[in-house]
Design a protein around this motif. Structure first.
Motif, short mmCIF file in Angstrom:
data_model
loop_
_atom_site.label_atom_id
_atom_site.label_comp_id
_atom_site.label_asym_id
_atom_site.label_seq_id
_atom_site.Cartn_x
_atom_site.Cartn_y
_atom_site.Cartn_z
N ALA A 1 71.49 -35.98 -70.29
CA ALA A 1 69.98 -36.25 -69.57
C ALA A 1 69.52 -37.46 -70.40
O ALA A 1 69.93 -38.04 -71.38
N ILE A 2 68.24 -38.17 -69.69
CA ILE A 2 67.56 -38.88 -69.88
C ILE A 2 65.98 -38.68 -69.93
O ILE A 2 65.79 -37.53 -69.29
N LEU A 3 65.29 -39.41 -70.45
CA LEU A 3 63.86 -38.91 -70.32
C LEU A 3 63.25 -40.09 -69.28
O LEU A 3 63.71 -41.06 -68.75
N GLY A 4 62.28 -39.41 -68.94
CA GLY A 4 61.04 -39.96 -67.95
C GLY A 4 59.91 -40.17 -68.48
O GLY A 4 59.56 -39.90 -69.57
N ASN A 5 58.94 -40.74 -67.62
CA ASN A 5 57.55 -41.18 -68.05
C ASN A 5 56.77 -39.85 -68.56
O ASN A 5 56.11 -39.85 -69.80
N VAL B 1 74.08 -34.14 -64.87
CA VAL B 1 73.21 -35.14 -65.47
C VAL B 1 71.76 -34.67 -65.12
O VAL B 1 71.43 -34.28 -63.81
N ILE B 2 70.58 -34.89 -66.01
CA ILE B 2 69.42 -34.52 -65.86
C ILE B 2 68.74 -35.70 -65.92
O ILE B 2 68.49 -36.44 -67.16
N SER C 1 66.63 -33.62 -61.28
CA SER C 1 65.51 -34.60 -61.71
C SER C 1 64.21 -33.79 -61.54
O SER C 1 63.97 -33.13 -60.65
N ASP C 2 63.38 -34.46 -62.22
CA ASP C 2 61.85 -34.06 -62.23
C ASP C 2 61.52 -32.55 -62.10
O ASP C 2 60.93 -31.82 -61.16
N LEU C 3 62.07 -31.81 -63.05
CA LEU C 3 61.82 -30.33 -63.01
C LEU C 3 60.38 -30.09 -63.58
O LEU C 3 59.83 -29.17 -62.90
#
Length: 201
Positions: free
Chosen positions: A118-122, A86-87, A57-59
């Motif tokens: 993967a999923i998206l973040g803000n 999972v990302i 997460s949070d690359l």
């Protein structure tokens, strides 16, 4: 609609509001932290006993994250030999200086028996979510945007449900879970972990 419990959520770690800037600016970009967590799902089919999941997460691909850190993180994940990778969001912090190419180059080696999702973040929505989605799909990584996929072993199924970003008001849990059988075993992915407190019971 199948029931969700808090144990069914894997969430990305995010900074507290008070320390968000300093955390994102100085600590997070150079911090690789590996934590092993055991999750128990009562409805988990026998075929998935012992399933291992590597979560990244949070690359934040961009000026604050050295490429060497990303490559080290990928190497550590691959060394785990997880069944599933999972990302969970915030893949980029900007996209105008070759970050998308870096993303594809660095993560194209990720492989797992049950796939890489993967999923998206803000931050992805703030920058260019479409570019991130296209990049991942080009290297064989599925992006779940209020969607789910089915992982099958020996005729038994496990559902991976990807909820889109909550902060940017892109989440639709009903759409994500639509079509999943009642009492099914679900692993839900969401970038903001506090979302579990809102929807789980």
């Amino acid at each position: 609609m199948p029931l969700l419990t808090r144990r069914r959520f894997l969430g990305a770690s995010i900074a507290s509001v008070a320390g968000a800037y300093s955390y994102a600016r100085w600590i997070e970009p150079a911090w690789i932290h590996v934590t092993h967590v055991e999750l128990k799902l009562r409805e988990l089919p026998d075929a998935f006993a012992g399933l291992t999941i590597a979560q990244i997460s949070d690359l934040h691909f961009g000026p604050l994250t050295p490429l060497a850190i990303i490559e080290r993180a990928v190497a550590e994940v691959m060394a785990m030999d997880a069944d599933l990778i999972v990302i969970t969001g915030d893949h980029v912090s900007r996209v105008d200086h070759g970050e998308i190419d870096m993303l594809m180059q660095s993560l194209s080696s990720l492989r797992a028996r049950d796939g890489v999702h993967a999923i998206l973040g803000n931050h992805d929505w703030w920058e260019n979510a479409s570019a991130v989605v296209q990049a991942y799909r080009r290297i064989g990584i599925s992006v779940l945007q209020n969607q789910h996929c089915t992982i099958t072993r020996n005729g038994q199924s496990l559902y991976l449900a990807g909820v889109d970003d909550v902060w940017c008001d892109k989440n639709d849990l009903s759409k994500t879970l639509c079509g999943i059988p009642a009492r099914a075993s679900i692993i839900a992915l969401v970038h903001e972990p506090d979302y579990a407190d809102v929807v789980a019971w």
